[in-house]
Write an enzyme that holds these catalytic residues in place. Sequence first.
Site, PDB file in Angstrom:
ATOM      1  N   SER A  35       0.834  -1.208   0.000  1.00 59.90           N
ATOM      2  CA  SER A  35       0.000   0.000   0.000  1.00 59.90           C
ATOM      3  C   SER A  35       0.866   1.254   0.000  1.00 59.90           C
ATOM      4  CB  SER A  35      -0.956   0.003   1.206  1.00 59.90           C
ATOM      5  OG  SER A  35      -0.242  -0.155   2.416  1.00 59.90           O
ATOM      6  N   SER A 125       7.013   6.065  17.943  1.00 63.00           N
ATOM      7  CA  SER A 125       7.512   7.312  17.349  1.00 63.00           C
ATOM      8  C   SER A 125       7.672   8.390  18.416  1.00 63.00           C
ATOM      9  CB  SER A 125       6.486   7.772  16.317  1.00 63.00           C
ATOM     10  OG  SER A 125       6.724   9.105  15.930  1.00 63.00           O
ATOM     11  N   TYR A 149      -2.702  10.073  13.844  1.00 60.74           N
ATOM     12  CA  TYR A 149      -1.543   9.189  13.692  1.00 60.74           C
ATOM     13  C   TYR A 149      -0.846   8.992  15.038  1.00 60.74           C
ATOM     14  CZ  TYR A 149       3.240   7.739  12.770  1.00 60.74           C
ATOM     15  OH  TYR A 149       4.444   7.078  12.823  1.00 60.74           O
ATOM     16  N   LYS A 153      -0.279   5.575  17.770  1.00 58.67           N
ATOM     17  CA  LYS A 153       0.949   5.076  18.403  1.00 58.67           C
ATOM     18  C   LYS A 153       0.759   4.982  19.923  1.00 58.67           C
ATOM     19  CE  LYS A 153       3.335   4.574  14.640  1.00 58.67           C
ATOM     20  NZ  LYS A 153       3.499   3.203  14.090  1.00 58.67           N
ATOM     21  N   TYR A 177      11.097   5.944  17.500  1.00 55.10           N
ATOM     22  CA  TYR A 177      12.051   6.493  16.538  1.00 55.10           C
ATOM     23  C   TYR A 177      11.951   8.008  16.531  1.00 55.10           C
ATOM     24  CZ  TYR A 177      10.871   1.928  14.273  1.00 55.10           C
ATOM     25  OH  TYR A 177      10.581   0.628  13.983  1.00 55.10           O
ATOM     26  N   ASN A 179      13.861  10.994  13.961  1.00 55.76           N
ATOM     27  CA  ASN A 179      13.625  11.288  12.531  1.00 55.76           C
ATOM     28  C   ASN A 179      14.540  10.455  11.630  1.00 55.76           C
ATOM     29  OD1 ASN A 179      12.479  13.578  14.077  1.00 55.76           O
ATOM     30  ND2 ASN A 179      12.012  14.362  12.053  1.00 55.76           N
TER      31      ASN A 179
HETATM   32  P1  NAD Z   1       6.611   2.960   5.083  1.00 58.25           P
HETATM   33  O1  NAD Z   1       5.279   3.471   4.647  1.00 58.25           O
HETATM   34  O2  NAD Z   1       7.757   3.078   4.136  1.00 58.25           O
HETATM   35  O3  NAD Z   1       6.485   1.438   5.529  1.00 58.25           O
HETATM   36  C1  NAD Z   1       5.303   0.881   6.024  1.00 58.25           C
HETATM   37  C2  NAD Z   1       5.000  -0.352   5.187  1.00 58.25           C
HETATM   38  O4  NAD Z   1       3.820  -0.980   5.713  1.00 58.25           O
HETATM   39  C3  NAD Z   1       4.721  -0.030   3.728  1.00 58.25           C
HETATM   40  O5  NAD Z   1       5.544  -0.854   2.916  1.00 58.25           O
HETATM   41  C4  NAD Z   1       3.240  -0.372   3.541  1.00 58.25           C
HETATM   42  O6  NAD Z   1       2.982  -0.883   2.233  1.00 58.25           O
HETATM   43  C5  NAD Z   1       3.029  -1.411   4.625  1.00 58.25           C
HETATM   44  N1  NAD Z   1       1.664  -1.530   5.131  1.00 58.25           N
HETATM   45  C6  NAD Z   1       0.848  -0.539   5.590  1.00 58.25           C
HETATM   46  N2  NAD Z   1      -0.328  -1.060   5.986  1.00 58.25           N
HETATM   47  C7  NAD Z   1      -0.247  -2.402   5.766  1.00 58.25           C
HETATM   48  C8  NAD Z   1      -1.138  -3.476   5.984  1.00 58.25           C
HETATM   49  N3  NAD Z   1      -2.367  -3.303   6.476  1.00 58.25           N
HETATM   50  N4  NAD Z   1      -0.734  -4.729   5.661  1.00 58.25           N
HETATM   51  C9  NAD Z   1       0.504  -4.947   5.157  1.00 58.25           C
HETATM   52  N5  NAD Z   1       1.388  -3.961   4.932  1.00 58.25           N
HETATM   53  C10 NAD Z   1       1.004  -2.701   5.239  1.00 58.25           C
HETATM   54  O7  NAD Z   1       6.944   3.685   6.469  1.00 58.25           O
HETATM   55  P2  NAD Z   1       8.275   3.685   7.334  1.00 58.25           P
HETATM   56  O8  NAD Z   1       8.790   5.074   7.349  1.00 58.25           O
HETATM   57  O9  NAD Z   1       9.168   2.596   6.938  1.00 58.25           O
HETATM   58  O10 NAD Z   1       7.645   3.417   8.768  1.00 58.25           O
HETATM   59  C11 NAD Z   1       7.592   2.123   9.336  1.00 58.25           C
HETATM   60  C12 NAD Z   1       6.974   2.207  10.714  1.00 58.25           C
HETATM   61  O11 NAD Z   1       7.733   3.122  11.502  1.00 58.25           O
HETATM   62  C13 NAD Z   1       5.533   2.744  10.737  1.00 58.25           C
HETATM   63  O12 NAD Z   1       4.837   2.055  11.746  1.00 58.25           O
HETATM   64  C14 NAD Z   1       5.703   4.200  11.104  1.00 58.25           C
HETATM   65  O13 NAD Z   1       4.550   4.713  11.744  1.00 58.25           O
HETATM   66  C15 NAD Z   1       6.870   4.120  12.062  1.00 58.25           C
HETATM   67  N6  NAD Z   1       7.628   5.370  12.170  1.00 58.25           N
HETATM   68  C16 NAD Z   1       8.132   5.982  11.050  1.00 58.25           C
HETATM   69  C17 NAD Z   1       8.833   7.179  11.161  1.00 58.25           C
HETATM   70  C18 NAD Z   1       9.344   7.894   9.957  1.00 58.25           C
HETATM   71  O14 NAD Z   1       9.607   9.098  10.043  1.00 58.25           O
HETATM   72  N7  NAD Z   1       9.557   7.242   8.815  1.00 58.25           N
HETATM   73  C19 NAD Z   1       9.043   7.737  12.431  1.00 58.25           C
HETATM   74  C20 NAD Z   1       8.530   7.089  13.555  1.00 58.25           C
HETATM   75  C21 NAD Z   1       7.818   5.903  13.414  1.00 58.25           C
HETATM   76  C1  WQD Z   2      11.469  18.068  10.084  1.00 57.23           C
HETATM   77  C2  WQD Z   2      11.722  19.567  10.144  1.00 57.23           C
HETATM   78  C3  WQD Z   2       9.764  20.864   9.577  1.00 57.23           C
HETATM   79  C4  WQD Z   2       9.530  19.511   5.411  1.00 57.23           C
HETATM   80  C5  WQD Z   2       7.421  13.713  11.269  1.00 57.23           C
HETATM   81  C6  WQD Z   2       6.253  13.202  12.052  1.00 57.23           C
HETATM   82  C7  WQD Z   2       6.719  12.308  13.163  1.00 57.23           C
HETATM   83  C8  WQD Z   2       7.632  11.206  12.630  1.00 57.23           C
HETATM   84  C9  WQD Z   2       8.728  11.761  11.775  1.00 57.23           C
HETATM   85  C10 WQD Z   2       6.373   9.242  12.183  1.00 57.23           C
HETATM   86  C11 WQD Z   2      10.571  20.349  10.783  1.00 57.23           C
HETATM   87  C12 WQD Z   2      10.856  21.063   8.548  1.00 57.23           C
HETATM   88  C13 WQD Z   2       9.900  19.703   6.723  1.00 57.23           C
HETATM   89  C14 WQD Z   2       9.698  20.587   4.478  1.00 57.23           C
HETATM   90  C15 WQD Z   2      10.595  21.936   6.261  1.00 57.23           C
HETATM   91  N1  WQD Z   2       6.940  10.290  11.789  1.00 57.23           N
HETATM   92  N2  WQD Z   2      10.413  20.895   7.144  1.00 57.23           N
HETATM   93  N3  WQD Z   2      10.218  21.750   4.962  1.00 57.23           N
HETATM   94  O1  WQD Z   2       7.716  16.846  11.526  1.00 57.23           O
HETATM   95  O2  WQD Z   2       9.791  16.212  12.851  1.00 57.23           O
HETATM   96  O3  WQD Z   2       8.260  14.466  12.149  1.00 57.23           O
HETATM   97  O4  WQD Z   2       8.178  12.612  10.768  1.00 57.23           O
HETATM   98  O5  WQD Z   2       6.210   8.843  13.292  1.00 57.23           O
HETATM   99  O6  WQD Z   2       5.596  11.789  13.765  1.00 57.23           O
HETATM  100  O7  WQD Z   2       5.549  14.309  12.591  1.00 57.23           O
HETATM  101  O8  WQD Z   2       9.641  15.557  10.448  1.00 57.23           O
HETATM  102  O9  WQD Z   2      10.801  15.669   8.290  1.00 57.23           O
HETATM  103  O10 WQD Z   2       8.398  16.462   8.423  1.00 57.23           O
HETATM  104  O11 WQD Z   2      10.207  17.812   9.504  1.00 57.23           O
HETATM  105  O12 WQD Z   2      11.044  23.018   6.633  1.00 57.23           O
HETATM  106  O13 WQD Z   2       9.358  20.482   3.287  1.00 57.23           O
HETATM  107  O14 WQD Z   2      11.809  20.059   8.795  1.00 57.23           O
HETATM  108  O15 WQD Z   2       9.074  22.057   9.822  1.00 57.23           O
HETATM  109  O16 WQD Z   2      11.148  21.424  11.479  1.00 57.23           O
HETATM  110  P1  WQD Z   2       8.809  15.895  11.799  1.00 57.23           P
HETATM  111  P2  WQD Z   2       9.726  16.324   9.079  1.00 57.23           P
END
Ligand code: NAD
Ligand code: WQD
Length: 338
Positions: A35, A125, A149, A153, A177, A179
Site C-alpha cells: 500500500s 515514534s 496518527y 501510536k 524512533y 527522525n
Molecule cells: P513505510 O510506509 O515506508 O512502511 C510501512 C510499510 O507498511 C509499507 O511498505 C506499507 O505498504 C506497509 N503496510 C501498511 N499497511 C499495511 C497493511 N495493512 N498490511 C501490510 N502492509 C502494510 O513507512 P516507514 O517510514 O518505513 O515506517 C515504518 C513504521 O515506523 C511505521 O509504523 C511508522 O509509523 C513508524 N515510524 C516511522 C517514522 C518515519 O519518520 N519514517 C518515524 C517514527 C515511526
Molecule cells: C522536520 C523539520 C519541519 C519539510 C514527522 C512526524 C513524526 C515522525 C517523523 C512518524 C521540521 C521542517 C519539513 C519541508 C521543512 N513520523 N520541514 N520543509 O515533523 O519532525 O516528524 O516525521 O512517526 O511523527 O511528525 O519531520 O521531516 O516532516 O520535519 O522546513 O518540506 O523540517 O518544519 O522542522 P517531523 P519532518
Amino acid sequence: MPSILLTGATGYIASHTWLALQSAGFDVVGVDDFSNSSPRVLERLRTISGREPVFERADVRDAAAMQSLFQRHRIDAAVHFAAFKAVGESTQKPLEYYTNNIGGLLNVCQAMRRHGVSRFVFSSSATVYGDPESLPIREDARLTATNPYGQTKLISEQILRDLGAADAGWQTACLRYFNPVGAHESGLIGEDPRGIPNNLMPYVTQVAVGRREFLQVFGDDYPTPDGTGVRDYIHVMDLAEGHVAALRHLLDQPGSLTVNLGTGRGYSVLEVVAAFARASGRDLPYRVMPRRAGDVAACYADPSRAHELLGWRARHDLDRMCTDSWRWQQHNPGGFEA
Ligand code: NAD
Ligand code: WQD
C-alpha cells in the site's frame, strides 16, 4: 537461528532492518500489501544480500492470511512496522488510520497468541511526546497526541502494556524512533515517498535531483539558534541495528522495554540544508515560508536508556546521513518505479 516476521517489510525502515537482521544471522519472513511500497524492493534486497527473500503479499488485517502465514513459517518473534504514517493525512482520514494501525496490530498479536509467539517489537515514534516540556526527551516524559496518527501510536503502546500486564509471557519492545533519514550504503534501497514528500530529507533530495524547484522552510521564527525547527535525525541503518539489539534482548531475557532511538543531537533545517549541500556538491534553493501547523520548535532524544539496556548507540553523523540519502536519490532519481 531465530526466524523473525517483519510486517510492512518492503517499507523504508523495514527493508533496511531486513538487511541488518540477515547480517546478524537471523532468518526473515516479510509481509507487506504494497500500500506504500514497491515490490521492486524485493529484487534490490536479493541483489544486496545474495539471498532469496522469503516474502508474502498480504494485508496484516486479514486474519486468515496471518493464520496461514504462521502455519507455514516458523516464527520466533515479530517486528511490526506495517502502518500508515502521514501525520497530515491522518487528520483527513482518521478512520483509515485507526483501522489500519490499530486493527493491524491487534490482528498480528492475535495470530501470534494462537501460535505461541510472544515476542513483539513495535515501531513507535517520538510523536508520542507531542510538544515536549523539556529537552532532551526521556522515555518517562509526558505522553500526548496531537493528531490521529500520534494517537494510534499511543493506543498501540497502551495495548502492548495491557498485554504484558495480563500475561507476563508477552515480551514487547516499543521503539520510539526520532527522525529516520539516510539509506543503505549500496544506494539500492532508500526512502521513496509517493507524491509530494511530507518529510524534510526526501524533499531535499528531490530538490537536489531536480524533481522539485525549491525547498520550503517551514518557519524561521522558532526559539532555536537559527529560528528553524530542530530535530534528531538518525541514520536508518543505525535504527535498523536498534531493532537487532531489541530482538536479541527479548530473546535472551524476560521483560519488556520502551526506548528512544535517536542520536541525542538536534539539527536545524538550515543545518540539514548546509550539510546536504556539502554532501551533494549542489546548491539547494529554498524559501522561508510560514510555520507548518502542528510542528514543534525542537525535539531530540535522550538515548541513554537504549544504550544502558541494549548496548545500542547511533554511529552515523549528519554528513553520512546526507551522503547516503543523496547516493540513493542520485542513482534512483524517480524512486523504485522509474
Ligand atoms: P513505510 O510506509 O515506508 O512502511 C510501512 C510499510 O507498511 C509499507 O511498505 C506499507 O505498504 C506497509 N503496510 C501498511 N499497511 C499495511 C497493511 N495493512 N498490511 C501490510 N502492509 C502494510 O513507512 P516507514 O517510514 O518505513 O515506517 C515504518 C513504521 O515506523 C511505521 O509504523 C511508522 O509509523 C513508524 N515510524 C516511522 C517514522 C518515519 O519518520 N519514517 C518515524 C517514527 C515511526
Ligand atoms: C522536520 C523539520 C519541519 C519539510 C514527522 C512526524 C513524526 C515522525 C517523523 C512518524 C521540521 C521542517 C519539513 C519541508 C521543512 N513520523 N520541514 N520543509 O515533523 O519532525 O516528524 O516525521 O512517526 O511523527 O511528525 O519531520 O521531516 O516532516 O520535519 O522546513 O518540506 O523540517 O518544519 O522542522 P517531523 P519532518
